[in-house]
Write an enzyme that holds these catalytic residues in place. Structure first.
Site, PDB file in Angstrom:
ATOM      1  N   ASP A 400     -20.633  -1.140  -4.742  1.00 37.53           N
ATOM      2  CA  ASP A 400     -20.370  -0.004  -4.335  1.00 37.53           C
ATOM      3  C   ASP A 400     -19.832   0.705  -5.810  1.00 37.53           C
ATOM      4  OD1 ASP A 400     -19.083   2.662  -3.964  1.00 37.53           O
ATOM      5  OD2 ASP A 400     -17.813   1.962  -2.445  1.00 37.53           O
ATOM      6  N   HIS A 401     -20.948   1.627  -6.380  1.00 41.18           N
ATOM      7  CA  HIS A 401     -20.633   1.895  -7.713  1.00 41.18           C
ATOM      8  C   HIS A 401     -19.460   2.786  -8.017  1.00 41.18           C
ATOM      9  CE1 HIS A 401     -21.896   1.567 -11.770  1.00 41.18           C
ATOM     10  NE2 HIS A 401     -23.398   1.829 -11.628  1.00 41.18           N
ATOM     11  N   ARG A 402     -18.876   3.474  -6.958  1.00 38.52           N
ATOM     12  CA  ARG A 402     -17.543   3.904  -7.358  1.00 38.52           C
ATOM     13  C   ARG A 402     -16.468   3.280  -7.636  1.00 38.52           C
ATOM     14  NH1 ARG A 402     -17.255   6.696  -1.290  1.00 38.52           N
ATOM     15  NH2 ARG A 402     -17.476   4.180  -0.856  1.00 38.52           N
TER      16      ARG A 402
END
Length: 428
Positions: A400-402
């Site tokens: 999850d790049h967040r």
């Protein structure tokens, strides 16, 4: 006063279920803890226990009924001193469920359960200040309301911590129960694609609750979670050699380790070594976990479920193997308890046994990553600057790049590769 028995929320994602089978009939005496029915949830078929004593006066929902909303009255119980023949069926439809926080998988790190919808004629559902739903019997709620008790301050002694009559009768009066926060309006669902058979002979199979949930949650994950994918090739020869030696030593105990058991341990150790990947995105904050609970994908006839090896980094590989065999077996039988598949800080999905060389898995919300394992196969591989034949597998991490930067994801993949290629660190 008669008691309305309602469709329970047996998992945080459950909004409706199938009343698969009644195990009681009208006229039966039931006590707290008795199994009353089998209910198919979005995860498994589970047993529904009685939390009050009395006689079954009416059954309002026939077994086999699908799409029964959480909170719908399914039966009516006559309490002590009541004549079941004089008891009228309880009425009330389930109200619209409040919007629940995104889960994990299922499933998942201790997701906050969705508040159970209350029937229109019942008192408001008690909600703890943290937003967690308080599980209490209808009679306990009525007594609490009469005595001015705050249910969030009472410890339940019933099944799964449910507050029962004795708990509120022994409690001292306190502050009034906190008001329930208004429910968020549910997001509009995307219109389903209209089926087109094009005149081709076919059969129709109705989706199970589990399959509907898988479709919804994975669609949400792909649409809402920005995925980044990182792949490494891992030489397995040392890990396979260690596995053989450990199995020879463990044979007298009847334990046989799988490659997957060692990979679960390797992922857990890597997550502990790279804590920036053992996280969960939570809106305006980041949850950082101090242990690695690994959800392991298991295929079952009705779909996919992810039982959890809790604190896998600190467990012996033999313990992981024994626990995993038990969880997988009960998962296929639909006998897992919610706490055994709800949670997890990261997931592992292994399709190597099907000969799949590499794949990219979809993150299981609200987790921050999932490791996809391909098949170990003989490949040309450079060892000590010389081309040799080695057993190699490809592993792909979805992040999850967040919550997880590419560099942190790369550090996790590097640590995972090192634990697999120098596997003595898994038994240290």
């Amino acid at each position: 006063m008669s008691i309305a028995i309602k469709m329970p929320a047996l998992s945080p994602t459950m909004e409706e279920g199938t009343l698969a089978k009644w195990l009681v009939k009208v006229g039966d005496q039931v006590s707290a803890g008795d199994i009353m029915a089998e209910i198919e949830t979005d995860k498994a078929t589970m047993e529904f226990e009685a939390v009050d004593e009395g006689v079954i006066a009416h059954i309002s929902v026939d077994e086999g009924t699908e799409g029964v909303k959480v909170g719908t009255v399914i039966a009516t119980l006559a309490e002590e001193g009541e004549d079941p023949a004089d008891v009228q069926p309880a009425s009330g439809e389930a109200s619209a469920p409040a919007a629940a926080p995104k889960e994990e998988a299922a499933p998942a790190p201790a997701p906050t359960p969705a508040p159970a919808p209350a029937a229109a004629s019942a008192p408001p559902q008690a909600v703890a200040p943290s937003g967690d739903r308080i599980i209490a019997s209808p009679l306990a709620k009525r007594i609490a309301a009469d005595k001015g008790l705050d249910l969030s301050a009472i410890k339940g002694s019933g099944p799964n911590g449910r507050i029962v009559k004795a708990d509120v009768e022994n409690a001292k009066p306190g502050a009034a129960a906190p008001a329930e926060a208004p429910a968020a309006a549910p997001a509009p669902a995307a219109a389903p694609v209209e089926a087109q058979d094009f005149g081709i002979p076919h059969e129709e199979e109705k989706l199970s609750n589990m399959r509907k949930t898988i479709a919804r949650r994975l669609s949400e994950s792909k649409q809402q979670v920005p995925h980044i994918y990182l792949t490494v090739d891992i030489r397995l020869d040392a890990l396979l050699k260690l596995r053989g030696e450990l199995n020879a030593a463990l044979e007298p105990q009847g334990v046989k380790l799988s490659v997957n058991d060692l990979l679960i341990k390797a992922l857990a150790k890597a997550l502990v070594a790279v804590p920036s990947c053992n996280v969960q995105f939570a809106g305006d904050k980041l949850l950082k976990f101090t242990r690695a609970d690994v959800s392991v994908a298991v295929s079952i006839p009705s779909g996919l479920i992810t039982p959890i090896i809790k604190d896998a980094g600190s467990k012996a590989i033999s313990a992981i193997s024994t626990e995993m065999k038990d969880l997988a077996g009960r998962a296929r039988e639909g006998k897992l308890q919610p706490e055994e598949y709800q949670g997890g800080t990261a997931s592992l999905s292994n399709m190597g046994m099907f000969g799949i060389k590499q794949f990219e898995a979809i993150i299981n919300p609200p987790q921050g990553m999932i490791m996809a394992i391909g098949a170990g196969e003989k490949r040309p591989y450079v060892v000590d600057d010389a081309l040799q034949i080695a057993t190699v597998m490809s592993a792909t991490g979805s992040f999850d790049h967040r919550a997880i930067d590419g560099a942190d994801g790369a550090a996790l993949m590097k640590a995972f590769k090192e634990y697999c290629e120098a596997p003595l660190g898994l038994v240290a």
